[in-house]
Design a protein around this motif. Structure first.
Motif, PDB file in Angstrom:
ATOM      1  N   TYR A   1       0.753  -1.189  -0.197  1.00  0.00           N
ATOM      2  CA  TYR A   1      -0.111   0.086  -0.124  1.00  0.00           C
ATOM      3  C   TYR A   1       0.952   1.151  -0.072  1.00  0.00           C
ATOM      4  O   TYR A   1       0.670   2.032  -0.736  1.00  0.00           O
ATOM      5  N   ILE A   2       1.948   1.283   0.784  1.00  0.00           N
ATOM      6  CA  ILE A   2       2.952   2.491   0.987  1.00  0.00           C
ATOM      7  C   ILE A   2       3.493   2.727  -0.525  1.00  0.00           C
ATOM      8  O   ILE A   2       3.542   3.746  -1.104  1.00  0.00           O
ATOM      9  N   ALA A   3       3.732   1.518  -1.127  1.00  0.00           N
ATOM     10  CA  ALA A   3       4.292   1.647  -2.339  1.00  0.00           C
ATOM     11  C   ALA A   3       3.507   2.543  -3.508  1.00  0.00           C
ATOM     12  O   ALA A   3       3.986   3.068  -4.584  1.00  0.00           O
ATOM     13  N   GLN A   4       2.085   2.286  -3.315  1.00  0.00           N
ATOM     14  CA  GLN A   4       1.163   2.915  -4.415  1.00  0.00           C
ATOM     15  C   GLN A   4       0.640   4.104  -4.058  1.00  0.00           C
ATOM     16  O   GLN A   4      -0.159   4.764  -4.620  1.00  0.00           O
ATOM     17  N   THR A   5       1.133   4.568  -2.780  1.00  0.00           N
ATOM     18  CA  THR A   5       0.748   6.021  -2.131  1.00  0.00           C
ATOM     19  C   THR A   5       1.823   6.994  -1.871  1.00  0.00           C
ATOM     20  O   THR A   5       1.895   7.674  -0.851  1.00  0.00           O
TER      21      THR A   5
END
Length: 494
Positions: free
Chosen positions: A394-398
């Motif tokens: 999730y962090i990688a896409q935000t």
């Protein structure tokens, strides 16, 4: 015999049929830019949710004056429907100790939730072997000074209104999908916490009948004891709440429908964090829960929709089965028959499945692990490995969203105060057999204060099962079909 529902392959509970999604800064709302719509991302209205956090529950209640009216159930096509209310609405209406500051309420919820999870995991990982069967001990008049910790759980976040006795006395009850008993505070009350309605008095009910210690009903109750031939019970919860008293058969009313000879606990000594409720309505998978006692009358099925602001719903009966739902197998754990397990094979972010080993979510032959659906837990808990991989995806896409320090149990939070709306990746549960449940954004990004701090609403657990909490379930019609062994996720938000 009703045939088992056929699982569908895909369920999208939130799919925005928009040609574009607008992402804009609050300071330059008129200069937003257009991003082509992509089904693996969704539009998240930051300012709308921030505005909700600034509305105290007491003001929200004033907009719904029917809160203290007797809520009639609808009885149609073999179902009974009741309204569900969130804990904050009850607390505000009863002028109980309720934090009017959203951040304080948020922190209190996280503390309650941590206690709930601690107790639930302790219960699920304990050795539940009871030997050859129930044994009853004779107790003195005050039913002992110690409470048997047989039900270490929190005291719930959602309430329903039912009638108890003949004529019916209206009472608010906590609902709990992990509990197998129905109980209310009773007169004479040796010790009672404050509740919204008058305490139920068995002397005023023509249908109240005590249960003998030799009764088969008493044999079905865990932690049962005897006093003067009568069946007694005692239950404790992980937040320090407890109830103890007599077991009885009584009439329960769902609106105008009366259900006779329901086994209930009549609590004469109680201590609680139940915030106005008279007791607890157990909806677990055991025979002593309300659902278990309804048996054939409800076809082994019930359905609920949890809504934190407004009225949710609780329905009993096969008439509650939604058309077009996605069905996943219900898994039974003999070590924890009260709880509803589902097969979870993986998690997804932005339409991409995270490569988490499937056995991370598996239920072992010894009854360990697995994935539990629980109305009493707020935040979904995942095993450490699964959580870290899911969070990192999730962090990688935000990466375009500003990060801030963690809050309470959350380690992944964002400062969205400068945005009107943001474009966020979808979050999905991949269930065994094919169905995919894609969550609305407000079910995985939740406000930690009223200033624009939002957190990724999942947390790690070092032991025990995965738990799908009520924040992730909110707004989705969920059906438990115990008779046929399925859990359904409705096609529409509610």
């Amino acid at each position: 015999m009703v045939s088992s529902p056929v699982p569908v392959m895909l369920l999208m509970l939130l799919h925005l049929h928009l040609p574009t999604i607008i992402t804009s800064s609050a300071s330059s709302a008129n200069h937003g830019y257009t991003i082509p719509h992509h089904p693996d991302f969704q539009h998240f209205n930051v300012q709308e949710i921030i505005a909700e956090t600034k509305t105290p529950p007491t003001q929200f209640i004033s907009q719904h004056q029917d809160l203290w009216e007797t809520h009639e159930s609808s009885h149609d096509q073999g179902k009974w429907e009741l309204k569900l209310l969130h804990r904050d609405r009850i607390a505000g209406a009863t002028a109980s100790s309720l934090h009017h500051n959203y951040h304080d309420r948020f922190l209190e919820l996280m503390k309650r939730d941590a206690r709930r999870v601690t107790g639930l995991i302790r219960r699920l990982t304990a050795n539940t072997s009871t030997g050859t069967g129930p044994s009853h001990r004779e107790v003195d008049e005050d039913f002992g000074s110690e409470v048997v910790s047989g039900m270490d759980q929190g005291s719930g976040e959602y309430f329903v209104r039912i009638g108890v006795g003949s004529p019916p006395t209206s009472q608010y009850m906590v609902i709990d999908s992990g509990s197998d008993i129905v109980w209310v505070q009773c007169q004479p009350c040796n010790q009672c916490y404050r509740q919204a309605d008058p305490v139920f008095d068995p002397a005023d009910s023509a249908s109240f009948a005590g249960v003998s210690c030799s009764s088969a009903v008493c044999d079905r109750l865990q932690n049962a004891n005897c006093h003067a031939g009568g069946c007694r019970y005692e239950l404790s919860y992980n937040d320090g709440s407890y109830t103890k008293g007599t077991l009885a058969l009584e009439t329960i009313s769902l609106g105008s429908t009366m259900i006779q000879n329901v086994a209930i606990g009549c609590g004469h000594t109680n201590r609680g964090m139940f915030i106005g409720a008279a007791g607890l309505l157990g909806l677990g998978g055991g025979s002593m829960s309300f659902v278990g006692q309804l048996g054939g009358q409800a076809g082994g099925a019930f359905s609920y929709c949890l809504v934190s602001r407004g009225n949710g719903s609780l329905e009993f009966g096969r008439g509650a089965m939604p058309m077009g739902a996605a069905w996943v197998p219900l898994i039974r754990n003999p070590r924890a028959p009260s709880f509803y397990y589902v097969g979870l094979s993986g998690l997804g972010v932005g339409g991409v499945r995270v490569p988490i080993p499937e056995d991370v979510f598996g239920l072992t032959e010894a009854g360990n692990g697995g994935v539990v659906m629980d109305t009493g837990t707020a935040v979904t808990r995942l095993p450490e490995l699964g959580y870290q991989m899911f969070r990192d995806a999730y962090i990688a896409q935000t990466g375009n969203l500003p990060r801030v320090s963690g809050v309470s149990i959350f380690d992944t939070c964002y400062d969205l105060s400068g945005f009107v709306t943001v474009r966020v990746p979808t979050v999905s549960f991949y269930f065994s057999g094919g169905p995919i449940l894609t969550l609305p954004g407000k079910n995985f990004l939740i406000p930690a204060n009223d200033g624009g701090t939002f957190c990724f609403a999942f947390a790690p657990s070092s032991s025990g099962p995965s738990i799908i909490g009520n924040i992730q379930q909110e707004g989705i019609q969920i059906t438990i079909d115990g008779a046929n062994g399925f859990v359904g996720f409705g096609p529409n938000v509610c």
